[in-house]
Motif scaffolding. Structure first.
Motif, PDB file in Angstrom:
ATOM      1  N   TYR A 239      13.997  34.497   1.386  1.00 51.20           N
ATOM      2  CA  TYR A 239      12.932  33.556   1.010  1.00 51.20           C
ATOM      3  C   TYR A 239      12.753  32.485   2.078  1.00 51.20           C
ATOM      4  O   TYR A 239      11.640  32.195   2.506  1.00 51.20           O
ATOM      5  CB  TYR A 239      13.306  32.906  -0.327  1.00 51.20           C
TER       6      TYR A 239
ATOM      7  N   GLU B 283       2.453  32.784  -2.716  1.00 50.34           N
ATOM      8  CA  GLU B 283       3.659  32.875  -1.879  1.00 50.34           C
ATOM      9  C   GLU B 283       4.917  32.379  -2.592  1.00 50.34           C
ATOM     10  O   GLU B 283       6.031  32.675  -2.190  1.00 50.34           O
ATOM     11  CB  GLU B 283       3.477  32.086  -0.579  1.00 50.34           C
ATOM     12  N   TRP B 285       6.036  33.434  -5.157  1.00 47.58           N
ATOM     13  CA  TRP B 285       6.712  34.579  -5.761  1.00 47.58           C
ATOM     14  C   TRP B 285       7.005  35.700  -4.781  1.00 47.58           C
ATOM     15  O   TRP B 285       7.434  36.775  -5.188  1.00 47.58           O
ATOM     16  CB  TRP B 285       5.846  35.126  -6.915  1.00 47.58           C
ATOM     17  N   THR B 286       6.781  35.500  -3.514  1.00 48.51           N
ATOM     18  CA  THR B 286       7.070  36.576  -2.559  1.00 48.51           C
ATOM     19  C   THR B 286       8.388  36.298  -1.828  1.00 48.51           C
ATOM     20  O   THR B 286       8.866  35.164  -1.804  1.00 48.51           O
ATOM     21  CB  THR B 286       5.963  36.710  -1.487  1.00 48.51           C
ATOM     22  N   ASP B 287       8.948  37.319  -1.230  1.00 49.48           N
ATOM     23  CA  ASP B 287      10.150  37.224  -0.379  1.00 49.48           C
ATOM     24  C   ASP B 287      11.406  36.822  -1.146  1.00 49.48           C
ATOM     25  O   ASP B 287      12.387  36.369  -0.549  1.00 49.48           O
ATOM     26  CB  ASP B 287       9.934  36.230   0.787  1.00 49.48           C
ATOM     27  N   GLU B 291      11.643  44.855  -0.985  1.00 49.16           N
ATOM     28  CA  GLU B 291      11.269  45.994  -1.806  1.00 49.16           C
ATOM     29  C   GLU B 291      12.227  47.158  -1.590  1.00 49.16           C
ATOM     30  O   GLU B 291      12.604  47.459  -0.446  1.00 49.16           O
ATOM     31  CB  GLU B 291       9.852  46.431  -1.423  1.00 49.16           C
TER      32      GLU B 291
END
Lengths: 462, 293
Positions: A239, B283, B285-287, B291
């Motif tokens: 993140y 963003e 909620w990403t990274d 996946e």
């Protein structure tokens, strides 16, 4: 007066073993400290020493006998002036497979060495199989399944390596890595010093650098030393780097209470790790789940906390004989279909959940038992669908009650299935106390089958 | 004002450390450091626009605005962060070196930490394993003499940090961190030692930070005179300037032209970081997870 030599417990959780070999014969004189036998457990072969001086009067259990319960008399030791003939009439030979419960003294000893887990049989298999119908299965212990999972993934991917305390030459403190050093060599099976914070950080760096480390914690209690590296470095870097780099790695080892090892060695950390975004958390109960989930964990590009249980290591389950058997994360398993109540559990808690369900069935209460298997991602859909059918829910876990996984399940059900609930959800957990050492207190501190049964009766108003 | 949020730990005064050591690296060598990291990023060739936009929390930043001043990374430039917990980057750096040794690719990792981090336990756990396993890692102790507000003599039982590896058999040397050529020379010795398979090496580089620990530090623990004296007598950039002019390697005009170019780079980065949009709310909620392929 002849002394009984009893089958020893060679670890806190040992229940039985094989009397591999006698190194003495009847009539031999032994001194305290002499090796008199070799005992095999599922973990190791250990030499067994005489405690007292004397003469071996009789060998009660033949060499090669398997499944000798702890505390079974295996030989008689004569004191000066006694002869074998004297005692032969007095003592009925104990059979190898049944532990005597004759004297109060023995009962006490047995309680002290027997883990608190109930000895339930293989439960009725789930309505949703994890493998295609007709697949050949073999009985395997959780321990063997874990080792096979690591070995298969290490064969398939040269970037996967194992590091931890005693994983190599010692063959694993709990023998999970047995044989891996021989097959993969010291470059890929790495004995570390006792330095959890340091080697965890090194493994995180190795993962940033493109490897896929498996970090074995001898127990998860010791992972507390490494918590910063797990949470701040492994879980958050993907993140913080905007997706540029993360930590594809597995942290695994026994979690939760073993037996009689006191507060610092008996704690279930499931809820701690499940709290952290960026970590995945798997906590298998059966051997097939241990194998399928560990293989998925090693392949996963994220940091995975893989919580095993020492008491389950020696338990056997059906494992499919398949070329490449994996279980995806975030998919609960329904072990037992039922209509009256949903029991949700994971890990060692499943032992109590399943045993409770069997006993409840005798009382006409038909429980559906769900093994979450993964706490992150968490399969709430399966739990909600079940509660919509049964209208009642009891959660079972070994951890502390405050901030428990059961609390979270309860909150989810309140928000997502409020109108379906006919009774408040009850969370069966360990007691809100550090784990005591005394056998009776320890039993009282842990969740038990009876407590699960009582909770189910409460929510079903029986 | 207010464009850069939270903590921001400035590197002013310590420039010769990263410039000297970067001059000793080869392509593919890795570096990892603490939160005082902007100098390292620029010195290893990361784009000033991306660095500045990360400082302002914008989508054009190295971490899409999600890392901030303390957490930037560049796989392309082999820069592995930007770590906010004092000392935590030390085992990580040894782990990067572990991966390189495993892959037998001849790379070396520069693991930077300060005199404050040098008192963390995990540093010594790492020294032990790095020496035990002959990891190709240069431990760079940037001794700027203050662990936040605590002067080294108040926090450290012995003054010579370069000897801290002696118990593990790791050679170390002390270097004048205000002299960029001395740093480069020491870096070459260290990297040569590591690349030859001799295991880790420690460089204690004596330096000085002109500004507070972070932007929120009034720096009451030292006198203005102390800082001023250092700037006037030891400044690493002034030393290079004198070296270039005295040796007739460059003229005043050349240096003015360099200054002008750098101001342009800085202004362009500032403009970029102002104009770059804030990250999209999606963003958030990403990274979080990569996946599963």
């Amino acid at each position: 007066m002849a002394t009984e030599i009893l089958m020893p417990a060679l670890s806190p959780t040992m229940e039985e073993g094989t009397l591999a070999k006698w190194l003495v014969s009847e009539g031999d004189t032994v001194a305290s400290g002499d090796i008199i036998a070799e005992i095999e457990t599922d973990k190791a072969t250990m030499e067994f020493e005489a405690v007292d001086d004397g003469t071996i009067g009789k060998l009660l259990v033949a060499a090669g006998t398997a499944s000798v319960s702890v505390n079974t008399p295996i030989a008689l030791l004569l004191e000066d002036g006694e002869s074998a003939e004297d005692i032969e009439v007095k003592t009925a030979p104990a059979t190898a497979t049944t532990a005597p419960k004759a004297t109060p003294d023995q009962t006490t000893k047995e309680a002290a060495t027997t883990p608190p887990a109930p000895q339930g049989g293989q439960p009725q298999v789930a309505p949703q199989p994890d493998w295609p119908e007709g697949t050949e299965v073999k009985q395997q212990t959780v321990r063997e399944a874990l080792r096979d999972a690591m070995a298969e993934e290490m064969r398939a991917d040269g970037d996967v390596y194992l590091m931890g305390e005693e994983v190599g030459e010692y063959q694993g403190a709990y023998k999970i890595s047995q044989g891996l050093l021989d097959e993969f060599g010291p470059k890929r099976v790495i004995d570390t010093p006792i330095t959890e914070h340091g080697f965890t950080g090194i493994a995180v760096g190795a993962a940033f650098g493109g490897l896929k480390p498996i970090v074995e914690f001898m127990t998860f209690n010791f992972a507390m030393q490494a918590m910063d590296q797990i949470v701040n470095s492994a879980a958050k870097t993907l993140y913080m780097s905007g997706g540029q780099m993360g930590a594809p790695m597995v942290f695994r080892g026994p979690n939760g209470a073993a037996a009689r090892v006191g507060a610092q060695h008996s704690q279930d950390f499931a809820a701690w790790f499940a709290h952290i975004p960026g970590l995945k958390v798997a906590i298998p109960y059966s051997a097939s789940d241990a194998k399928g989930l560990l293989k998925s964990a090693i392949r996963d590009p994220n940091p995975v906390i893989f919580l095993e249980n020492e008491i389950l290591y020696g338990k056997s389950f059906d494992v499919p004989v398949m070329q490449d058997f994996t279980i995806p994360f975030g998919k609960a398993r329904i072990w037992r279909a039922g209509s009256d109540v949903t029991i949700v559990s994971f890990g060692i808690g499943m032992t109590y959940a399943l045993e409770a369900a069997e006993k409840l069935a005798e009382d006409g209460i038909n429980a559906e038992v769900i093994d979450l298997r993964c706490l992150r991602p968490l399969d709430t859909a399966t739990v909600i669908a079940s509660v919509q059918k049964t209208n009642r829910c009891v959660t079972v876990e070994e951890g502390f009650p405050v901030g428990a996984i059961g609390n979270h399940i309860s909150a989810v059900l309140m928000q997502e299935a409020f109108d379906y609930l006919d009774a408040p959800v009850i969370n069966c957990t360990g007691k809100d106390v550090p784990m005591p050492y005394a056998a009776n207190l320890e039993r009282h501190a842990l969740v038990t089958t009876d407590k699960v049964i009582a909770a189910v009766k409460k929510v079903t108003y029986r | 004002m207010g464009l850069i949020g939270g903590f921001c730990h400035l590197y002013i005064g310590q420039e010769a450390v990263v410039v000297g050591l970067e001059a000793a690296t080869e392509e593919g060598d890795k570096r990892v450091t603490s939160y005082r990291d902007h100098g390292h990023m620029l010195a290893c060739g990361m784009d000033p626009n991306g660095v500045m936009a990360e400082l302002t929390g914008r989508a054009g930043g190295y971490s899409k605005g999600k890392g901030g001043s303390m957490h930037m990374f560049s796989k392309e430039k082999h820069f592995y962060g930007g770590h906010g917990i004092v000392g935590a980057q030390v085992p990580i750096g040894a782990g990067l070196a572990f991966a390189d040794k495993y892959k037998e690719n001849g790379r070396v990792t520069f693991t930077y930490f300060g005199d404050g981090a040098a008192n963390q336990g995990q540093v010594y756990e790492t020294f032990n394993m790095a020496a035990l396993w002959d990891l190709p890692v240069v431990f760079v102790i940037e001794n700027n003499q203050y662990a936040m507000g605590t002067a080294q003599q108040r926090s450290t039982s012995t003054p010579d940090l370069y000897t801290r590896g002696a118990a593990f058999g790791i050679p170390g040397e002390v270097v004048d961190g205000m002299d960029v050529l001395a740093v480069k020379a020491a870096g070459e010795t260290a990297v040569g030692h590591c690349r030859a398979g001799n295991g880790p090496y420690i460089l204690e580089i004596k330096t000085y930070r002109y500004r507070g620990h972070s932007m929120s530090d009034p720096a009451k623990y030292r006198t203005r005179e102390e800082v001023q004296k250092m700037r006037e007598e030891r400044d690493p950039i002034e030393q290079v300037r004198a070296l270039l002019l005295n040796g007739k390697h460059a003229s005043e005009e050349d240096l003015k032209s360099i200054d002008k170019d750098i101001k342009q780079v800085v202004n362009a980065a500032a403009d970029f970081s102002r104009e770059s949009p804030e990250p999209d709310l999606a963003e958030l909620w990403t990274d979080i997870y990569a996946e599963v392929v």
